[in-house]
Motif scaffolding. Structure first.
Motif, PDB file in Angstrom:
ATOM      1  N   ALA A 168     -10.270  10.528  30.832  1.00  0.00           N
ATOM      2  CA  ALA A 168     -10.694  11.876  30.456  1.00  0.00           C
ATOM      3  C   ALA A 168      -9.488  12.760  30.167  1.00  0.00           C
ATOM      4  O   ALA A 168      -8.499  12.315  29.600  1.00  0.00           O
ATOM      5  CB  ALA A 168     -11.603  12.471  31.522  1.00  0.00           C
ATOM      6  N   ALA A 169      -9.554  14.016  30.579  1.00  0.00           N
ATOM      7  CA  ALA A 169      -8.494  14.975  30.260  1.00  0.00           C
ATOM      8  C   ALA A 169      -7.220  14.717  31.054  1.00  0.00           C
ATOM      9  O   ALA A 169      -6.153  15.208  30.685  1.00  0.00           O
ATOM     10  CB  ALA A 169      -8.991  16.390  30.505  1.00  0.00           C
ATOM     11  N   GLN A 170      -7.302  13.930  32.116  1.00  0.00           N
ATOM     12  CA  GLN A 170      -6.115  13.642  32.919  1.00  0.00           C
ATOM     13  C   GLN A 170      -5.063  12.893  32.109  1.00  0.00           C
ATOM     14  O   GLN A 170      -3.893  12.893  32.457  1.00  0.00           O
ATOM     15  CB  GLN A 170      -6.463  12.838  34.180  1.00  0.00           C
ATOM     16  CG  GLN A 170      -7.344  13.576  35.147  1.00  0.00           C
ATOM     17  CD  GLN A 170      -8.819  13.349  34.896  1.00  0.00           C
ATOM     18  OE1 GLN A 170      -9.256  13.115  33.775  1.00  0.00           O
ATOM     19  NE2 GLN A 170      -9.615  13.433  35.940  1.00  0.00           N
ATOM     20  N   ALA A 171      -5.465  12.250  31.028  1.00  0.00           N
ATOM     21  CA  ALA A 171      -4.525  11.497  30.204  1.00  0.00           C
ATOM     22  C   ALA A 171      -3.712  12.409  29.286  1.00  0.00           C
ATOM     23  O   ALA A 171      -2.740  11.975  28.695  1.00  0.00           O
ATOM     24  CB  ALA A 171      -5.271  10.468  29.362  1.00  0.00           C
ATOM     25  N   LEU A 172      -4.130  13.657  29.174  1.00  0.00           N
ATOM     26  CA  LEU A 172      -3.434  14.613  28.324  1.00  0.00           C
ATOM     27  C   LEU A 172      -2.573  15.520  29.187  1.00  0.00           C
ATOM     28  O   LEU A 172      -2.852  15.732  30.353  1.00  0.00           O
ATOM     29  CB  LEU A 172      -4.445  15.454  27.541  1.00  0.00           C
ATOM     30  CG  LEU A 172      -5.409  14.662  26.660  1.00  0.00           C
ATOM     31  CD1 LEU A 172      -6.457  15.591  26.066  1.00  0.00           C
ATOM     32  CD2 LEU A 172      -4.669  13.923  25.572  1.00  0.00           C
ATOM     33  N   SER A 173      -1.564  16.079  28.595  1.00  0.00           N
ATOM     34  CA  SER A 173      -0.703  16.956  29.390  1.00  0.00           C
ATOM     35  C   SER A 173      -0.829  18.396  28.925  1.00  0.00           C
ATOM     36  O   SER A 173      -1.218  18.677  27.789  1.00  0.00           O
ATOM     37  CB  SER A 173       0.754  16.501  29.293  1.00  0.00           C
ATOM     38  OG  SER A 173       1.189  16.574  27.949  1.00  0.00           O
ATOM     39  N   GLY A 174      -0.508  19.298  29.836  1.00  0.00           N
ATOM     40  CA  GLY A 174      -0.430  20.713  29.520  1.00  0.00           C
ATOM     41  C   GLY A 174      -1.725  21.309  29.010  1.00  0.00           C
ATOM     42  O   GLY A 174      -2.822  20.918  29.398  1.00  0.00           O
ATOM     43  N   GLN A 175      -1.544  22.263  28.110  1.00  0.00           N
ATOM     44  CA  GLN A 175      -2.682  23.025  27.597  1.00  0.00           C
ATOM     45  C   GLN A 175      -3.677  22.151  26.842  1.00  0.00           C
ATOM     46  O   GLN A 175      -4.875  22.422  26.862  1.00  0.00           O
ATOM     47  CB  GLN A 175      -2.179  24.163  26.699  1.00  0.00           C
ATOM     48  CG  GLN A 175      -3.224  25.203  26.386  1.00  0.00           C
ATOM     49  CD  GLN A 175      -3.767  25.919  27.617  1.00  0.00           C
ATOM     50  OE1 GLN A 175      -3.079  26.085  28.617  1.00  0.00           O
ATOM     51  NE2 GLN A 175      -5.010  26.339  27.546  1.00  0.00           N
ATOM     52  N   ALA A 176      -3.215  21.091  26.193  1.00  0.00           N
ATOM     53  CA  ALA A 176      -4.128  20.198  25.472  1.00  0.00           C
ATOM     54  C   ALA A 176      -5.150  19.587  26.434  1.00  0.00           C
ATOM     55  O   ALA A 176      -6.338  19.491  26.122  1.00  0.00           O
ATOM     56  CB  ALA A 176      -3.357  19.092  24.761  1.00  0.00           C
ATOM     57  N   GLY A 177      -4.692  19.176  27.619  1.00  0.00           N
ATOM     58  CA  GLY A 177      -5.600  18.624  28.622  1.00  0.00           C
ATOM     59  C   GLY A 177      -6.569  19.662  29.152  1.00  0.00           C
ATOM     60  O   GLY A 177      -7.755  19.381  29.333  1.00  0.00           O
TER      61      GLY A 177
END
Length: 102
Positions: free
Chosen positions: A63-72
């Motif tokens: 899920a969003a944990q794979a993205l960093s910063g504001q994108a996540g």
């Protein structure tokens, strides 16, 4: 007595695996992708066929944990909006567990 299915998975377009990668690389990956995206009438019909009264949806990992910063953060927000909309149909047939981003 009501039957409640916990941790039933879904995924959003933002956070789904790319076609032909991860779990979608295996046979039947295209079918799995469609099933995970479906949170409407077809899922309710499947619940009825299986005798499930309530389904608790959670987003497939990572899920969003794979993205960093504001994108996540933004992807998690969009996923949670979709999850809230899926839980909105009358009858209380669905609930959800929000996705988070560190």
């Amino acid at each position: 007595m009501r039957t409640i299915a916990l941790e039933e998975h879904f995924w959003t377009g933002d956070l789904a695996a790319a076609p032909g990668t991860g779990v979608l690389a295996r046979p039947g990956g295209t079918v799995l992708d469609g099933l995970l995206r479906e949170v409407g009438a077809a899922r309710i019909a499947d619940m009825d066929a299986a005798g499930i009264d309530v389904q608790v949806l959670s987003h497939v990992q990572p899920a969003a944990q794979a993205l960093s910063g504001q994108a996540g953060v933004e992807a998690a927000r969009r996923a949670n909006v979709e999850l809230a909309a899926a839980g909105a149909p009358p009858g209380g047939r669905r609930a959800g567990v929000r996705t988070l981003c560190p």
